[in-house]
Write an enzyme that holds these catalytic residues in place. Structure first.
Site, PDB file in Angstrom:
ATOM      1  N   LYS A 219      18.441 -34.468  18.577  1.00 13.63           N
ATOM      2  CA  LYS A 219      17.368 -34.695  17.582  1.00 13.63           C
ATOM      3  C   LYS A 219      16.491 -35.419  18.208  1.00 13.63           C
ATOM      4  CE  LYS A 219      16.467 -33.037  13.334  1.00 13.63           C
ATOM      5  NZ  LYS A 219      17.330 -32.032  12.884  1.00 13.63           N
TER       6      LYS A 219
ATOM      7  N   GLY B 295      11.568 -29.730  -2.463  1.00 15.64           N
ATOM      8  CA  GLY B 295      10.924 -29.324  -1.074  1.00 15.64           C
ATOM      9  C   GLY B 295      10.650 -27.762  -0.963  1.00 15.64           C
ATOM     10  N   TYR B 296       9.193 -27.777  -0.448  1.00 17.65           N
ATOM     11  CA  TYR B 296       8.843 -26.445  -0.267  1.00 17.65           C
ATOM     12  C   TYR B 296       8.229 -26.229   1.159  1.00 17.65           C
ATOM     13  CZ  TYR B 296       7.499 -22.222  -2.774  1.00 17.65           C
ATOM     14  OH  TYR B 296       7.348 -20.812  -3.323  1.00 17.65           O
ATOM     15  N   GLY B 297       9.037 -26.891   1.991  1.00 18.06           N
ATOM     16  CA  GLY B 297       8.580 -26.270   3.434  1.00 18.06           C
ATOM     17  C   GLY B 297       9.243 -24.959   3.868  1.00 18.06           C
ATOM     18  N   ASN B 298       9.374 -24.951   5.227  1.00 19.51           N
ATOM     19  CA  ASN B 298       9.907 -23.740   5.763  1.00 19.51           C
ATOM     20  C   ASN B 298      11.418 -23.425   4.944  1.00 19.51           C
ATOM     21  OD1 ASN B 298      12.212 -22.657   7.901  1.00 19.51           O
ATOM     22  ND2 ASN B 298      10.382 -21.756   8.333  1.00 19.51           N
ATOM     23  N   ALA B 299      12.386 -24.244   4.761  1.00 18.65           N
ATOM     24  CA  ALA B 299      13.694 -24.009   4.365  1.00 18.65           C
ATOM     25  C   ALA B 299      13.475 -23.738   2.624  1.00 18.65           C
ATOM     26  CB  ALA B 299      14.696 -25.200   4.538  1.00 18.65           C
ATOM     27  N   GLY B 300      12.967 -24.471   2.119  1.00 23.90           N
ATOM     28  CA  GLY B 300      12.697 -24.622   0.637  1.00 23.90           C
ATOM     29  C   GLY B 300      11.995 -23.293   0.090  1.00 23.90           C
TER      30      GLY B 300
HETATM   31  N1  GLU Z   1      16.000 -28.631  12.641  1.00 22.08           N
HETATM   32  C1  GLU Z   1      17.027 -27.537  12.143  1.00 22.08           C
HETATM   33  C2  GLU Z   1      18.442 -28.388  11.844  1.00 22.08           C
HETATM   34  O1  GLU Z   1      18.092 -29.665  11.291  1.00 22.08           O
HETATM   35  C3  GLU Z   1      17.441 -26.636  13.316  1.00 22.08           C
HETATM   36  C4  GLU Z   1      17.707 -27.071  14.366  1.00 22.08           C
HETATM   37  C5  GLU Z   1      17.725 -26.221  15.722  1.00 22.08           C
HETATM   38  O2  GLU Z   1      17.446 -24.981  15.518  1.00 22.08           O
HETATM   39  O3  GLU Z   1      18.137 -26.801  16.810  1.00 22.08           O
HETATM   40  O4  GLU Z   1      19.335 -27.888  11.655  1.00 22.08           O
END
Ligand code: GLU
Length: 421
Positions: A103, A215-220
């Site tokens: 990360k 949360g209303y970003g990409n995932a939400g």
């Molecule tokens: N940031 C995303 C996660 O926390 C995706 C990570 C990725 O695609 O490598 O899972």
């Protein structure tokens, strides 16, 4: 308090105790292989140079190359990046994909930077970490406040520095730049497959199931749209500025329109951009805070923002029947214990949000093989992986009589440790 890395280690301990994990493996898993800290000088639009701090944590690569996103956020800390890289290791192993844990993060509020400054920051970050990444070493991706465009700049900078093409050095790229079909909504889609399996276990029927999403970003935001299409009743959504509750249900397309026009989500009740004072404070449709959203009496609560949202401070007020963690680390270990004792089912982050990294793995695989798969192919493979992982975790939970998080960790740690011995 609530140091994410300490929380992650507590979660590791819980699983290690259940399976009596070998002591020598355990000490290795208690630290990342490597944490790189870099200073990134960026020429700002006004001509002055500012220096930002960035990190890349490479936790473990027993199962495959280090893998995980890069976050741009003012709250980034070294312990947060370490925890997130550890969770990536557990996540990849939970869904059984051949990737390790990594990360990155940069301490920055991207909302205060121009597009040009963000591009220079992104290229500057790669200029500092490039010897440590590559499609055969460590493969970054998007995370909080980073986008496909940022991934494209990073790939370009990396390839300039190494002098050859390596599209698999980074995932989450735009489609025209080596990205995968389905990657944009894959985190949400993976969570949807988990909810579908959970609904079978809990005997929930979409039309009668209420959902709140923090949360209303990409995932939400994708989660809201997919669940809405499936007939679930989304009663609350929020972003960093606050949220909206509507007992009659929220149409995410209409919420998007308000946001795109520059309005707060609370303006949804009025149907157009409004001031804070105009947002109704009570009634069927009303503005709510992020804290209030977490405490709503809903069937499914989906934290899709940041860490440490459900803690010892508010866990007693949580009324949801189930929690599906689309964010990483939204629940602290102390809160976990109380949720378990209250009988609230929690589908943990390392399973619920693994759809993102799974399609990242597909993207990397397509890049290294020079292939491009259709969206149908991608979703079919994703569904199989998510459904298998969900049921493996569920069965492990039943076998040891533990919660789903510990069960996911048990499966994951078994897989990683088998490769390490
Ligand atoms: N940031 C995303 C996660 O926390 C995706 C990570 C990725 O695609 O490598 O899972």
């Amino acid at each position: 308090m609530n140091n994410p890395f300490q929380n992650a280690m507590k979660q590791l301990d819980n699983a290690a105790d259940i399976i009596n994990l070998d002591k020598n493996i355990r000490v290795i898993l208690e630290q990342p292989d490597r944490v790189i800290e870099v200073a990134i000088p960026v020429k700002m639009d006004g001509g002055e140079v500012k220096v930002f701090t960035g990190y890349r944590s490479q936790y473990n690569n027993a199962l495959g190359v280090y893998k995980g996103g890069i976050r741009y956020h003012p709250g980034v800390t070294i312990d947060e990046v370490k925890a997130l890289s550890f969770w990536m290791m557990i996540k990849c192993a939970t869904v059984n994909i051949p990737m390790g844990g990594g990360k990155g993060g940069v301490i920055i509020n991207p909302k205060e930077l121009s597009i040009g400054e963000i591009e220079r920051l992104s290229r500057g970050y790669i200029q500092k970490i490039w010897p440590n990444i590559g499609s055969d070493k460590d493969v970054p991706a998007p995370d909080v406040y980073t986008t496909p465009q940022i991934m494209a700049w990073m790939r370009d900078e990396y390839e300039k520095l190494v002098g050859h093409e390596d599209p698999g050095v980074i995932t989450g790229k735009p489609l025209e730049d080596g990205g995968s079909e389905g990657r944009s909504f894959s985190t949400a889609q993976g969570g949807v497959y988990c909810i579908r399996e959970l609904a079978k276990k809990m005997k929930l029927n979409p039309a009668e199931t209420t959902v709140a999403i923090q949360g209303y970003g990409n995932a939400g935001s994708y989660m809201a749209k997919i669940l809405y299409k499936m007939g679930y009743k989304i009663v609350a959504i929020s972003d960093s500025k606050g949220g909206v509750y509507n007992a009659d249900g929220i149409n995410p397309q209409k919420a998007d329109a308000i946001k795109e026009a520059g309005g707060m989500l609370g303006c949804y009740c009025l149907g157009s951009v409004c001031t804070l004072e105009q947002v109704p404070g009570d009634g069927t449709c009303r503005g709510i805070t992020n804290e209030e959203l977490l405490e709503l009496d809903v069937d499914i609560l989906i934290p899709a923002a940041l860490e440490n949202q459900i803690t010892i401070e508010n866990v007693d007020k949580i009324k949801a029947k189930a929690i599906v963690e689309l964010a990483n680390g939204p629940t602290t270990p102390e809160a976990d214990e109380i949720l378990r004792s209250k009988g609230i089912i929690l589908v943990p982050d390392v399973l619920a949000n693994a759809g993102g990294v799974t399609v990242s793995y597909f993207e990397w695989d397509q890049n290294v093989k020079g292939e491009h798969w259709t969206e149908d192919d991608v979703l079919e493979k994703l569904e199989k992986i998510m459904v298998t992982a969900f049921n493996e975790v569920w069965d492990t939970k039943e076998k040891y009589n533990i919660d789903m998080r510990t069960a996911a960790f048990v499966k994951a740690v078994e897989r990683v440790s088998a490769k390490m011995t």
